[in-house]
Design a protein around this motif. Structure first.
Motif, PDB file in Angstrom:
ATOM      1  N   ALA A  86     -10.159  62.039 -21.453  1.00  0.00           N
ATOM      2  CA  ALA A  86     -10.738  62.520 -22.708  1.00  0.00           C
ATOM      3  C   ALA A  86     -12.157  61.982 -22.890  1.00  0.00           C
ATOM      4  CB  ALA A  86      -9.850  62.113 -23.881  1.00  0.00           C
ATOM      5  N   TYR A 100      -8.865  68.671 -30.698  1.00  0.00           N
ATOM      6  CA  TYR A 100      -7.564  68.006 -30.868  1.00  0.00           C
ATOM      7  C   TYR A 100      -6.602  68.888 -31.667  1.00  0.00           C
ATOM      8  CZ  TYR A 100      -4.224  64.422 -32.391  1.00  0.00           C
ATOM      9  OH  TYR A 100      -3.087  63.706 -32.653  1.00  0.00           O
ATOM     10  N   CYS A 105      -6.303  68.372 -26.600  1.00  0.00           N
ATOM     11  CA  CYS A 105      -6.963  67.095 -26.260  1.00  0.00           C
ATOM     12  C   CYS A 105      -6.416  66.617 -24.917  1.00  0.00           C
ATOM     13  CB  CYS A 105      -6.713  66.046 -27.344  1.00  0.00           C
ATOM     14  SG  CYS A 105      -7.590  64.493 -27.037  1.00  0.00           S
ATOM     15  N   GLY A 111      -7.438  59.896 -27.973  1.00  0.00           N
ATOM     16  CA  GLY A 111      -8.198  60.544 -29.053  1.00  0.00           C
ATOM     17  C   GLY A 111      -7.892  59.932 -30.409  1.00  0.00           C
TER      18      GLY A 111
END
Ligand SMILES: [Zn+2]
Length: 286
Positions: A86, A100, A105, A111
């Motif tokens: 990510a 997201y 994601c 995240g």
């Protein structure tokens, strides 16, 4: 402090480069730089004016997984990490494109820990006025990494996506880039950042009100922070900025004239160590 003194005594190291640790100083003491090569650390402030040599061995180790890679992606990652982490996704550079909420994601847990945290929108003076965003816990590191001489947090938001939406508004009226050559020449004029903040907030009043209606009134808070001044250890700024590059020449050496942002300033040119994260080097100081 004992940590700083112990690393200052080391004058040789070998390992993959990481970005330098920079501890903020104050009006009397400039920022304290620590070069990191693998597990080894060298305090650099004590060696200003000395001869410093870095030789790239040819090996590059991914800064995330450690495996060797022929080429570095996104300043130090191997290709598989670059494509799967990510932290290497384009939404990190363009937070307004956070996806997201779409369930896409790359690493939702990462995240949540990094992007769904308070973020700060700031003004900085690195080579002139610029706007930037960062996770709140990254201050003042972010400013030091950019070589800013002044900074002022102006807004606090709930998450990274919102910081991107706010920054997008500001980018209509102020830049978000640093001219690294100008930053390294050291002749950056001081700015009245609180006055700039007031001017920009007034100019964007309607846009910010519309954004608050969209994301919630409490989500974007105005900060009443004081401006911060940042000082760097530099004996002499270069009059002409030429850059060293390990991909073109494995040996970078010269007299260490200063440290600003993630740059080493030699009398022979400058090098951005952040760009060469994961590059294995042998470091020697004479
Ligand atoms: Zn990797």
């Amino acid at each position: 402090m004992s940590d700083l003194f112990s690393v200052a005594d080391v004058s040789a190291a070998r390992g993959p480069l990481r970005k330098m640790d920079i501890a903020p100083g104050d009006a009397e003491t400039p920022a304290q730089y620590t070069l990191r090569a693998g597990e080894q650390r060298i305090g650099l402030n004590a060696h200003l004016g000395a001869s410093l040599r870095l030789v790239h061995t040819g090996a590059i180790h991914c800064v995330h997984c450690g495996r060797t890679t022929r080429k570095s992606f996104a300043q130090g990652y191997c290709y598989p990490c670059f494509k799967s982490l990510a932290q290497c996704d384009t939404c990190i550079v363009k937070p307004e494109t956070c996806h997201y909420h779409a369930g896409t994601c790359r690493e939702p847990t990462w995240g949540e820990q990094h992007c769904f945290q308070p973020h700060v929108v700031y003004l900085a003076n690195s080579s002139g006025l610029k706007v930037g965003i960062t996770r709140k816990t990254q201050l003042p590191t972010r400013w030091l990494d950019q070589g800013a001489i002044q900074a002022l947090p102006i807004l606090e938001v709930d998450n990274r996506l919102q910081s991107g939406l706010v920054e997008t508004l500001f980018k209509q009226v102020v830049g978000d880039r640093t001219n690294w050559r100008a930053m390294l020449k050291g002749d950056v004029a001081p700015l009245d950042l609180p006055a700039e903040r007031d001017r920009l907030l007034a100019a964007l009043d309607q846009e910010l009100a519309a954004l608050r209606r969209r994301v919630g009134d409490q989500a974007i808070g105005t900060l009443a922070a004081a401006p911060v001044a940042l000082h760097y250890p530099v004996l002499e700024f270069p009059s002409k900025v030429v850059s060293h590059n390990f991909d073109k020449s494995p040996e970078v050496s010269g007299r260490l004239m200063g440290l600003k942002g993630q740059y080493l300033i030699f009398d022979t040119g400058v090098i951005n160590l952040r760009k060469f994260g994961g590059y294995e080097v042998e470091v020697a100081i004479e």
